[in-house]
Design a protein around this motif. Structure first.
Motif, PDB file in Angstrom:
ATOM      1  N   ILE B  21       0.806  -1.171   0.037  1.00 46.96           N
ATOM      2  CA  ILE B  21      -0.075  -0.059   0.070  1.00 46.96           C
ATOM      3  C   ILE B  21       0.842   1.393  -0.069  1.00 46.96           C
ATOM      4  CG2 ILE B  21      -1.746   1.520   1.173  1.00 46.96           C
ATOM      5  CD1 ILE B  21      -3.024  -1.371   2.307  1.00 46.96           C
ATOM      6  N   GLU B  22       0.620   2.194  -0.915  1.00 47.08           N
ATOM      7  CA  GLU B  22       1.480   3.075  -1.123  1.00 47.08           C
ATOM      8  C   GLU B  22       3.103   2.845  -1.076  1.00 47.08           C
ATOM      9  OE1 GLU B  22       0.117   6.974   0.858  1.00 47.08           O
ATOM     10  OE2 GLU B  22      -1.808   6.027   0.824  1.00 47.08           O
ATOM     11  N   PHE B  23       3.252   1.845  -1.601  1.00 43.48           N
ATOM     12  CA  PHE B  23       4.819   1.427  -1.643  1.00 43.48           C
ATOM     13  C   PHE B  23       5.409   1.132  -0.363  1.00 43.48           C
ATOM     14  CE2 PHE B  23       6.668   2.744  -6.045  1.00 43.48           C
ATOM     15  CZ  PHE B  23       5.496   2.525  -6.857  1.00 43.48           C
ATOM     16  N   GLY B  24       4.421   0.910   0.628  1.00 43.44           N
ATOM     17  CA  GLY B  24       4.975   0.730   2.002  1.00 43.44           C
ATOM     18  C   GLY B  24       4.467  -0.579   2.578  1.00 43.44           C
ATOM     19  N   LYS B  25       4.032  -0.711   3.415  1.00 39.80           N
ATOM     20  CA  LYS B  25       3.565  -2.050   4.282  1.00 39.80           C
ATOM     21  C   LYS B  25       2.910  -2.896   3.114  1.00 39.80           C
ATOM     22  CE  LYS B  25      -0.791  -0.562   5.993  1.00 39.80           C
ATOM     23  NZ  LYS B  25      -1.669  -0.289   7.057  1.00 39.80           N
ATOM     24  N   TYR B  26       3.419  -4.379   3.099  1.00 31.77           N
ATOM     25  CA  TYR B  26       2.747  -5.365   2.327  1.00 31.77           C
ATOM     26  C   TYR B  26       1.949  -6.508   2.977  1.00 31.77           C
ATOM     27  CZ  TYR B  26       6.838  -7.772   3.191  1.00 31.77           C
ATOM     28  OH  TYR B  26       8.048  -8.462   4.050  1.00 31.77           O
ATOM     29  N   ILE B  52      10.306  -6.400  -5.440  1.00 24.62           N
ATOM     30  CA  ILE B  52      10.593  -5.021  -4.687  1.00 24.62           C
ATOM     31  C   ILE B  52      11.097  -5.291  -3.529  1.00 24.62           C
ATOM     32  CG2 ILE B  52       8.373  -4.200  -5.935  1.00 24.62           C
ATOM     33  CD1 ILE B  52       7.025  -4.978  -2.950  1.00 24.62           C
ATOM     34  N   ASN B  53      11.925  -6.494  -3.410  1.00 26.71           N
ATOM     35  CA  ASN B  53      12.554  -6.522  -2.186  1.00 26.71           C
ATOM     36  C   ASN B  53      13.825  -5.419  -1.876  1.00 26.71           C
ATOM     37  OD1 ASN B  53      14.246  -7.379  -0.089  1.00 26.71           O
ATOM     38  ND2 ASN B  53      14.186  -9.660  -0.486  1.00 26.71           N
ATOM     39  N   ARG B  54      13.889  -4.666  -1.163  1.00 24.67           N
ATOM     40  CA  ARG B  54      14.636  -3.505  -1.129  1.00 24.67           C
ATOM     41  C   ARG B  54      16.194  -4.076  -0.587  1.00 24.67           C
ATOM     42  NH1 ARG B  54      10.106   0.605   1.002  1.00 24.67           N
ATOM     43  NH2 ARG B  54       9.082   0.699  -0.891  1.00 24.67           N
ATOM     44  N   GLU B  55      16.228  -5.317   0.258  1.00 25.26           N
ATOM     45  CA  GLU B  55      17.600  -5.345   0.510  1.00 25.26           C
ATOM     46  C   GLU B  55      18.155  -6.430  -0.746  1.00 25.26           C
ATOM     47  OE1 GLU B  55      15.109  -5.266   2.912  1.00 25.26           O
ATOM     48  OE2 GLU B  55      16.204  -3.489   3.445  1.00 25.26           O
ATOM     49  N   GLU B  56      17.571  -7.280  -1.051  1.00 26.35           N
ATOM     50  CA  GLU B  56      18.212  -8.143  -1.998  1.00 26.35           C
ATOM     51  C   GLU B  56      17.833  -7.438  -3.703  1.00 26.35           C
ATOM     52  OE1 GLU B  56      19.940 -10.782  -2.506  1.00 26.35           O
ATOM     53  OE2 GLU B  56      19.554 -11.932  -4.020  1.00 26.35           O
ATOM     54  N   ARG B  57      18.888  -6.928  -4.069  1.00 24.17           N
ATOM     55  CA  ARG B  57      18.561  -6.099  -5.475  1.00 24.17           C
ATOM     56  C   ARG B  57      19.384  -6.678  -6.472  1.00 24.17           C
ATOM     57  NH1 ARG B  57      14.180  -3.968  -5.892  1.00 24.17           N
ATOM     58  NH2 ARG B  57      14.849  -1.847  -7.331  1.00 24.17           N
ATOM     59  N   SER B  58      19.321  -8.185  -6.370  1.00 20.84           N
ATOM     60  CA  SER B  58      20.202  -8.781  -7.602  1.00 20.84           C
ATOM     61  C   SER B  58      18.873  -9.613  -8.309  1.00 20.84           C
ATOM     62  CB  SER B  58      21.084  -9.990  -7.032  1.00 20.84           C
ATOM     63  OG  SER B  58      20.294 -11.131  -7.016  1.00 20.84           O
ATOM     64  N   LEU B 142       9.013  12.769  -9.124  1.00 22.76           N
ATOM     65  CA  LEU B 142       9.476  11.245  -9.143  1.00 22.76           C
ATOM     66  C   LEU B 142      10.225  10.458  -8.213  1.00 22.76           C
ATOM     67  CD1 LEU B 142      10.319  11.742 -12.983  1.00 22.76           C
ATOM     68  CD2 LEU B 142       8.208  11.103 -11.734  1.00 22.76           C
ATOM     69  N   TYR B 143      10.279   9.220  -7.882  1.00 22.56           N
ATOM     70  CA  TYR B 143      10.972   8.478  -6.830  1.00 22.56           C
ATOM     71  C   TYR B 143      11.730   7.297  -7.668  1.00 22.56           C
ATOM     72  CZ  TYR B 143       8.919  11.643  -3.473  1.00 22.56           C
ATOM     73  OH  TYR B 143       8.763  12.610  -2.857  1.00 22.56           O
ATOM     74  N   SER B 144      12.660   7.005  -7.119  1.00 24.52           N
ATOM     75  CA  SER B 144      13.393   5.657  -7.539  1.00 24.52           C
ATOM     76  C   SER B 144      13.591   4.691  -6.509  1.00 24.52           C
ATOM     77  CB  SER B 144      14.690   5.959  -8.267  1.00 24.52           C
ATOM     78  OG  SER B 144      15.611   6.394  -7.234  1.00 24.52           O
ATOM     79  N   ASN B 145      14.173   3.540  -6.573  1.00 20.46           N
ATOM     80  CA  ASN B 145      14.327   2.785  -5.462  1.00 20.46           C
ATOM     81  C   ASN B 145      13.310   2.321  -4.798  1.00 20.46           C
ATOM     82  OD1 ASN B 145      16.106   1.099  -4.151  1.00 20.46           O
ATOM     83  ND2 ASN B 145      17.396   2.693  -3.188  1.00 20.46           N
ATOM     84  N   CYS B 146      12.001   1.758  -5.399  1.00 20.47           N
ATOM     85  CA  CYS B 146      10.709   1.458  -4.901  1.00 20.47           C
ATOM     86  C   CYS B 146      10.180   2.602  -4.124  1.00 20.47           C
ATOM     87  CB  CYS B 146      10.798   0.317  -3.833  1.00 20.47           C
ATOM     88  SG  CYS B 146      11.750  -1.346  -4.424  1.00 20.47           S
ATOM     89  N   GLY B 147      10.160   3.854  -4.565  1.00 19.83           N
ATOM     90  CA  GLY B 147       9.469   5.123  -3.913  1.00 19.83           C
ATOM     91  C   GLY B 147      10.428   5.648  -2.821  1.00 19.83           C
ATOM     92  N   ARG B 148      11.709   5.277  -2.584  1.00 22.72           N
ATOM     93  CA  ARG B 148      12.422   5.842  -1.505  1.00 22.72           C
ATOM     94  C   ARG B 148      13.102   6.964  -1.893  1.00 22.72           C
ATOM     95  NH1 ARG B 148      15.513   0.825   1.634  1.00 22.72           N
ATOM     96  NH2 ARG B 148      16.151   0.417  -0.397  1.00 22.72           N
ATOM     97  N   ASP B 149      13.563   7.093  -2.786  1.00 20.74           N
ATOM     98  CA  ASP B 149      14.733   8.304  -3.239  1.00 20.74           C
ATOM     99  C   ASP B 149      14.038   9.212  -4.086  1.00 20.74           C
ATOM    100  OD1 ASP B 149      16.292   6.704  -1.734  1.00 20.74           O
ATOM    101  OD2 ASP B 149      17.639   5.844  -3.537  1.00 20.74           O
ATOM    102  N   SER B 150      13.891  10.625  -3.767  1.00 20.51           N
ATOM    103  CA  SER B 150      13.497  11.564  -4.630  1.00 20.51           C
ATOM    104  C   SER B 150      14.246  11.718  -5.630  1.00 20.51           C
ATOM    105  CB  SER B 150      13.111  12.550  -3.984  1.00 20.51           C
ATOM    106  OG  SER B 150      12.686  13.626  -4.488  1.00 20.51           O
TER     107      SER B 150
END
Lengths: 205, 254
Positions: B21-26, B52-58, B142-150
Motif C-alpha cells: 500500500i503506497e509502496f509501504g507495508k505489504y 520489490i525486495n529492498r535488501e536483495e537487489r540482484s 519522481l521517485y526511484s528505488n521502490c519509492g524511497r529516493d526522490s
C-alpha cells in the motif's frame, strides 16, 4: 526433430516450451548444427534486423538456412524471424536479409493515435488457405510487438493482414516457407494451435 | 484494430507474491508460479513481475522465477526490479522474459535503455516511472528505488528522455494510489499519454471494474495494470473484460 535456430539473441525458451507443450520434440541449435534429423526449422525472433544480419558468420548462417530451405522442409519465421526472410530491412541502417521471400521490411505507419511499437493483441485476417490455419477461426487475436513491417514483392505471398492505422502483412508465405509477424508462442491456445499445425506440416501447400 | 490490455502486476519479495500500500507495508498474497498459471487460464493479456525486495537487489530471484513461469505461461512476460546492466537483461531474456522493466537504473544510466534496445529491440524495454503528487507545489515528483529516493527530474522531461532513448512502452505508476483500490490517477496517465507516442500502461489504484472503465474511456491509455483488484476478492481478467465489453472497450478475441 524440430530445430529452433539460435542467433544468440532473444527469448528462445518460450518457443521451445510452446512446441514442447504440443508434444513435439525440439532442440535449440546454431545454424551449423542443423542436420538431416531436423524435419522443421523455426527462426524465432526478437531483436534488431541489422544486428542479426551483420553478425560475423552471417554468410555461413545464410548458407545453412538456404540449404535447409532447398530440401523442401518447412521453415517458420516468427516476428523478427519473419522479417529476416525478406531481401532487405531498414531497421538499424539498412542491410540485406536472408532473401527467401521477396520483399523489403520498412518502418510502419506512425501517428498520434497509432502508437509504435505496435504492442498487444490484434486480429489476423486470413486471406488465403494454408495448412497452418487448420482448425483456427478467422479474425482471432494474436500477440504482436514490432515497429517494422514486411512488404512482399508478390501480392500472392500475403496470407494474412492486420490493421494498425493501416493494413499490413501479418503472415507471408511462399512454397515451404512461412513467416508470421505475431508471436504464436505468446498467443495462448490459438498460437499454440498454429505451432502444432506447423509441426504437423509437410512443407507442401 | 489493436485491443486494450489488462495486465496483472505481480510484486515479489523472496519469491513470494506480495501487495503493497503506497509502496509501504505489504501482505503476502501467494505463490507467483501458481498465480501465473491461473492468470494464463483466465485470459490475462500479459504479466508483469517486479522484485520489490529492498535488501536483495540482484536478479537471481527473478531468474529462478522466470524459468518456472515460462514453462506454464504462453503470453508476454515482463520482468524488473534490480536490473542494472545489459548482462542482467540478457540473462532474463535468455531464460524466458520477453520484456525488461527498468526504473531506478534509468536515473543512473539513461543509456541502458538504448543498449538493451539495440541488442533486443525497442519492444524489449519497458520503462517504469513512479510518481507522487506534491500537493504544495501542485506537480508530480519522481521517485526511484521502490519509492524511497526522490529524483530531481521533471516528469515530462523524464518521459520524453525515455522515449528518445528507445523504450518500447512506459508503465506510469501513482505511488499515492498504489494499493488504495480507489481508482487510477487519470491526470497522471493523461500526462504520459499526451507527451509521448509509445504505448502507456497505467498502474496504481484499481479497485473495481468501474475504475478500469473510467481510465480506458477517459484516457488513451493502451493498457492498465492491476494488483489488488485481482489479488483480493473474487475478480479475474475474464470477468473484468466481460464487464468492460458492455462499454465498447475492445479486447482480444480468442
Amino acid at each position: 526433430m524440430i530445430a529452433i535456430l539460435d542467433c544468440e539473441m532473444g527469448n528462445l525458451q518460450s518457443v521451445f516450451h510452446g512446441i514442447d507443450s504440443m508434444g513435439y520434440d525440439c532442440e535449440i541449435l546454431k545454424s551449423n548444427e542443423l542436420s538431416d534429423e531436423n524435419t522443421h526449422l523455426v527462426i524465432p525472433g526478437v531483436g534488431n534486423y541489422h544486428q542479426v544480419m551483420s553478425s560475423e558468420n552471417i554468410t555461413d548462417i545464410k548458407k545453412s538456412i538456404h540449404d535447409f530451405a532447398n530440401t523442401g522442409k518447412p521453415i517458420l519465421g516468427i516476428c523478427l524471424g519473419m522479417q529476416l526472410l525478406s531481401d532487405w530491412g531498414e531497421e538499424g541502417g539498412g542491410i540485406d536479409g536472408l532473401g527467401l521471400i521477396g520483399g523489403n521490411v520498412d518502418r510502419m505507419f506512425e501517428d498520434r493515435t497509432t502508437r509504435l511499437p505496435h504492442v498487444g493483441w490484434n486480429s489476423v485476417d486470413f486471406l488465403n488457405d494454408h495448412p497452418l490455419f487448420s482448425g483456427l477461426k478467422n479474425n482471432l487475436d494474436f500477440y504482436f510487438v514490432h515497429s517494422y513491417q514486411f512488404i512482399p514483392k508478390n501480392n500472392n505471398s500475403i496470407f494474412a493482414s492486420t490493421n494498425h492505422g493501416q493494413d499490413f502483412t501479418s503472415i507471408v508465405a511462399e512454397r515451404n516457407i512461412i513467416g508470421v509477424q505475431f508471436h504464436p508462442e505468446k498467443s495462448q491456445s490459438n498460437g499454440l494451435k498454429m505451432l502444432e499445425n506447423f509441426c504437423a506440416w509437410d512443407g507442401k501447400c | 484494430m489493436l485491443k486494450k490490455r489488462i495486465i496483472p502486476i505481480q510484486l515479489l519479495i523472496d519469491n513470494r507474491l506480495v501487495k503493497t500500500i503506497e509502496f509501504g507495508k505489504y501482505r503476502d498474497v501467494g505463490n507467483p508460479v501458481s498465480s501465473s498459471k491461473i492468470y494464463n487460464d483466465s485470459d490475462a493479456d500479459e504479466l508483469i513481475f517486479l522484485n520489490i525486495n529492498r535488501e536483495e537487489r540482484s536478479i537471481e530471484p527473478l531468474l529462478t522465477l522466470i524459468k518456472k513461469v515460462s514453462e506454464v505461461c504462453f503470453m508476454p512476460l515482463s520482468l524488473g526490479g534490480g536490473v542494472k546492466t545489459i548482462d542482467d537483461a540478457s540473462r532474463l531474456i535468455q531464460n524466458g522474459a520477453d520484456k525488461i522493466v527498468l526504473n531506478s537504473a534509468i536515473y543512473d544510466d539513461l543509456n541502458l535503455i538504448e543498449k538493451i534496445a539495440y541488442k533486443f529491440g525497442n519492444q524489449a524495454v519497458v520503462a517504469s516511472v513512479d510518481a507522487r503528487m506534491n500537493q504544495s507545489e501542485n506537480k508530480y515528483d519522481l521517485y526511484s528505488n521502490c519509492g524511497r529516493d526522490s529524483q530531481p527530474v521533471d516528469l515530462v522531461d523524464h518521459l520524453k528522455l525515455i522515449e528518445n532513448q528507445g523504450a518500447g512502452e512506459i508503465i506510469i505508476t501513482s505511488i499515492d494510489k498504489d494499493g488504495t483500490m480507489n481508482g487510477y490517477d487519470k491526470e497522471l496517465i493523461k500526462i504520459a499519454v499526451e507527451n509521448t507516442a509509445i504505448p502507456i500502461i497505467g498502474a496504481g489504484g484499481a479497485g473495481t471494474f468501474d475504475h478500469l472503465k473510467e481510465a480506458f474511456l477517459e484516457t488513451d491509455v493502451s493498457a492498465l495494470a492491476c494488483g489488488s483488484l485481482f489479488n483480493f476478492g473474487d475478480n479475474n481478467p475474464i470477468r473484468a473484460k466481460a464487464f468492460l465489453t458492455n462499454y465498447s472497450i475492445p479486447f482480444k478475441v480468442i
